[in-house]
Every structure is written in structure tokens, then in C-alpha cells.
Design a protein around this motif. Sequence first.
Motif, PDB file in Angstrom:
ATOM      1  N   ALA A   3       0.853  -1.188   0.000  1.00 29.23           N
ATOM      2  CA  ALA A   3       0.000   0.000   0.000  1.00 29.23           C
ATOM      3  C   ALA A   3       0.886   1.233   0.000  1.00 29.23           C
ATOM      4  O   ALA A   3       2.076   1.164   0.346  1.00 29.23           O
ATOM      5  N   THR A   4       0.321   2.352  -0.389  1.00 31.07           N
ATOM      6  CA  THR A   4       1.072   3.611  -0.406  1.00 31.07           C
ATOM      7  C   THR A   4       0.100   4.773  -0.379  1.00 31.07           C
ATOM      8  O   THR A   4      -1.016   4.673  -0.893  1.00 31.07           O
ATOM      9  N   THR A   5       0.515   5.873   0.239  1.00 32.98           N
ATOM     10  CA  THR A   5      -0.310   7.084   0.226  1.00 32.98           C
ATOM     11  C   THR A   5       0.571   8.311   0.410  1.00 32.98           C
ATOM     12  O   THR A   5       1.571   8.267   1.130  1.00 32.98           O
ATOM     13  N   THR A 110      -6.371   1.659  -3.013  1.00 30.78           N
ATOM     14  CA  THR A 110      -7.338   2.752  -2.990  1.00 30.78           C
ATOM     15  C   THR A 110      -6.608   4.078  -3.017  1.00 30.78           C
ATOM     16  O   THR A 110      -5.483   4.190  -2.502  1.00 30.78           O
ATOM     17  N   THR A 111      -7.230   5.082  -3.624  1.00 30.94           N
ATOM     18  CA  THR A 111      -6.668   6.428  -3.591  1.00 30.94           C
ATOM     19  C   THR A 111      -7.779   7.448  -3.743  1.00 30.94           C
ATOM     20  O   THR A 111      -8.786   7.201  -4.408  1.00 30.94           O
ATOM     21  N   LEU A 112      -7.584   8.582  -3.109  1.00 27.09           N
ATOM     22  CA  LEU A 112      -8.485   9.712  -3.267  1.00 27.09           C
ATOM     23  C   LEU A 112      -7.916  10.613  -4.354  1.00 27.09           C
ATOM     24  O   LEU A 112      -6.783  11.080  -4.262  1.00 27.09           O
ATOM     25  N   VAL A 113      -8.697  10.832  -5.407  1.00 24.92           N
ATOM     26  CA  VAL A 113      -8.283  11.721  -6.495  1.00 24.92           C
ATOM     27  C   VAL A 113      -8.883  13.103  -6.272  1.00 24.92           C
ATOM     28  O   VAL A 113      -8.218  14.122  -6.390  1.00 24.92           O
ATOM     29  N   GLY A 114     -10.159  13.146  -5.935  1.00 23.35           N
ATOM     30  CA  GLY A 114     -10.857  14.382  -5.582  1.00 23.35           C
ATOM     31  C   GLY A 114     -12.049  13.997  -4.736  1.00 23.35           C
ATOM     32  O   GLY A 114     -12.412  12.820  -4.656  1.00 23.35           O
ATOM     33  N   ILE A 160      -3.734  -4.231  -9.582  1.00 26.90           N
ATOM     34  CA  ILE A 160      -2.564  -3.519  -9.062  1.00 26.90           C
ATOM     35  C   ILE A 160      -2.392  -3.833  -7.584  1.00 26.90           C
ATOM     36  O   ILE A 160      -3.318  -4.293  -6.916  1.00 26.90           O
ATOM     37  N   ASP A 161      -1.179  -3.579  -7.090  1.00 24.35           N
ATOM     38  CA  ASP A 161      -0.879  -3.822  -5.679  1.00 24.35           C
ATOM     39  C   ASP A 161      -1.132  -2.583  -4.822  1.00 24.35           C
ATOM     40  O   ASP A 161      -1.535  -2.689  -3.666  1.00 24.35           O
ATOM     41  N   ALA A 162      -0.825  -1.417  -5.383  1.00 22.08           N
ATOM     42  CA  ALA A 162      -0.904  -0.178  -4.613  1.00 22.08           C
ATOM     43  C   ALA A 162      -1.026   0.996  -5.580  1.00 22.08           C
ATOM     44  O   ALA A 162      -0.681   0.880  -6.755  1.00 22.08           O
ATOM     45  N   THR A 163      -1.522   2.112  -5.057  1.00 21.58           N
ATOM     46  CA  THR A 163      -1.657   3.307  -5.889  1.00 21.58           C
ATOM     47  C   THR A 163      -1.665   4.541  -5.008  1.00 21.58           C
ATOM     48  O   THR A 163      -2.072   4.485  -3.846  1.00 21.58           O
ATOM     49  N   THR A 164      -1.214   5.654  -5.574  1.00 21.43           N
ATOM     50  CA  THR A 164      -1.335   6.937  -4.893  1.00 21.43           C
ATOM     51  C   THR A 164      -1.413   8.041  -5.932  1.00 21.43           C
ATOM     52  O   THR A 164      -0.861   7.927  -7.024  1.00 21.43           O
ATOM     53  N   PHE A 165      -2.110   9.085  -5.572  1.00 19.88           N
ATOM     54  CA  PHE A 165      -2.295  10.230  -6.457  1.00 19.88           C
ATOM     55  C   PHE A 165      -1.450  11.377  -5.929  1.00 19.88           C
ATOM     56  O   PHE A 165      -1.670  11.859  -4.822  1.00 19.88           O
ATOM     57  N   GLY A 167      -0.880  14.275  -7.790  1.00 17.02           N
ATOM     58  CA  GLY A 167      -1.365  15.534  -8.334  1.00 17.02           C
ATOM     59  C   GLY A 167      -1.843  15.295  -9.748  1.00 17.02           C
ATOM     60  O   GLY A 167      -1.758  14.185 -10.274  1.00 17.02           O
ATOM     61  N   TYR A 168      -2.318  16.334 -10.399  1.00 17.83           N
ATOM     62  CA  TYR A 168      -3.032  16.167 -11.657  1.00 17.83           C
ATOM     63  C   TYR A 168      -2.183  15.577 -12.782  1.00 17.83           C
ATOM     64  O   TYR A 168      -2.721  15.068 -13.755  1.00 17.83           O
ATOM     65  N   SER A 169      -0.895  15.635 -12.697  1.00 11.74           N
ATOM     66  CA  SER A 169      -0.076  15.038 -13.751  1.00 11.74           C
ATOM     67  C   SER A 169       0.845  13.949 -13.220  1.00 11.74           C
ATOM     68  O   SER A 169       1.791  13.553 -13.891  1.00 11.74           O
ATOM     69  N   ASP A 170       0.575  13.456 -12.027  1.00 12.90           N
ATOM     70  CA  ASP A 170       1.440  12.450 -11.415  1.00 12.90           C
ATOM     71  C   ASP A 170       0.584  11.499 -10.583  1.00 12.90           C
ATOM     72  O   ASP A 170       0.278  11.751  -9.417  1.00 12.90           O
ATOM     73  N   TYR A 171       0.196  10.416 -11.230  1.00 11.21           N
ATOM     74  CA  TYR A 171      -0.700   9.437 -10.623  1.00 11.21           C
ATOM     75  C   TYR A 171      -0.023   8.073 -10.757  1.00 11.21           C
ATOM     76  O   TYR A 171       0.240   7.619 -11.865  1.00 11.21           O
ATOM     77  N   ARG A 172       0.283   7.410  -9.636  1.00  9.08           N
ATOM     78  CA  ARG A 172       1.171   6.253  -9.626  1.00  9.08           C
ATOM     79  C   ARG A 172       0.438   4.953  -9.289  1.00  9.08           C
ATOM     80  O   ARG A 172      -0.396   4.908  -8.397  1.00  9.08           O
ATOM     81  N   LEU A 173       0.799   3.901 -10.026  1.00 11.48           N
ATOM     82  CA  LEU A 173       0.276   2.557  -9.797  1.00 11.48           C
ATOM     83  C   LEU A 173       1.435   1.576  -9.748  1.00 11.48           C
ATOM     84  O   LEU A 173       2.376   1.671 -10.553  1.00 11.48           O
TER      85      LEU A 173
END
Length: 211
Positions: A3-5, A110-114, A160-165, A167-173
Amino acid sequence: MDATTLITGNDYRLFKQGRLAVIDTQNGNAVTFDGKLSDHGTYRNIPEDFKLGIDATTFFGYGDYRLFRGDQLVVIDTQNGNQVSYQGRIADHGTYSNIPEDFKRGLDATTLVGRNDYRLFRGDQLVVIDTENGNRVTYHGRIADHGTYSNLPEGFRPGIDATTFFGYSDYRLFRGDELVVIDTQNGNSLSYQSLIADHGTYQNLSSFWTD
């Protein structure tokens, strides 16, 4: 990676097998913590089984920081001594009242985008929750069929194993030892696709984290 955040620019957290790493992305990607999850102050009040490892996490904002393990959810109130403000089944928390039953049994990431775009991943499936409008589900289907992920490599499409957002041009999986960064400002093109270890953010981590 389990996981990552991203919490703030100098507090980016990675979780794996009961361990936590914190990266200061504003100061040379220095690793400011690398140890047992239970030894970090934020997590001192969480249940013992959560200290052994988590499946997914997302940071909603100060006072609402969520950790998932199996069908269980813990919410940490980071504004009040890191007290646990919710501990129970995912299914019994209001945010998740409308999600499919299989998602209530556990999440992969899981990630919060907005505030009206909160994403949950399980297998090759994605659910998007609009948390500003009755927690209604605005998308439920394959990850690969959602526009954001149209350019994902085939290897990421089963899940996917993990994800974090970031910012608007940098969204990682993350999947295995691989990382994909989606540029959401430029047609959801891939701005990075390679090993986690070869991305600058993770340059100071041990191989435990990047393998």
C-alpha cells in the motif's frame, strides 16, 4: 508494495509486510522512517492485526486517514492524538454503503483523487465513489475500461498492488517491482513505466521496498 499514500509533500508513506517507509519528497527523497509499522507514532492505537500489515490505505485529510485489512477498516483521527475514530467492517462505514459486495470483503488498493472521485481497486475491477453526492458509485467496471487507464501496460490490467495520487499530472500505480506514472494532464499518457527502483523518488530505499 502492499500500500502507499501521499500525506504531504514531505510525508509519503509506503507499506509492506508490517513495515513502513516514509519519504521526504521535498528534501532529496530522504527516507525519514524505515521500520516496523507499530513503531511509528501515527499507528500506535490501531489494532494489533493491522500492525502486521495492511492491504490498502488512503489519506482523506487531517482527521481522516484510512487503513484496510481484509474486510476491516480503521480510521485514524490525526487531529486528536491518532485515536481510532472508526474500527469495523468496510461494509458498515457509510462511505462504502453503495459499493459491490465483493469490494466490501476487501480491497487491493485505494486512492483519493478528488472529493467526488475516490477510487477502489479489487482484482481487475475498479469502483469510483462520489463522496460529495451520497457516496454514489459513478463507475464500476474493469480498470482497463476506465479512460484514465486506457494506456496502462497489459501487465497492470489484471490488477494492481498499490496506488497513490500525487497531483493532476502524477498518478502512480504499482504491480510487483514495476511502477507506472500516468500524466493525467496529457491524455493519460505514461510519463514513467519501469522498475520502482529506477524512479528517483525511491532511490534511497533498500531493495526490500523496490523488489
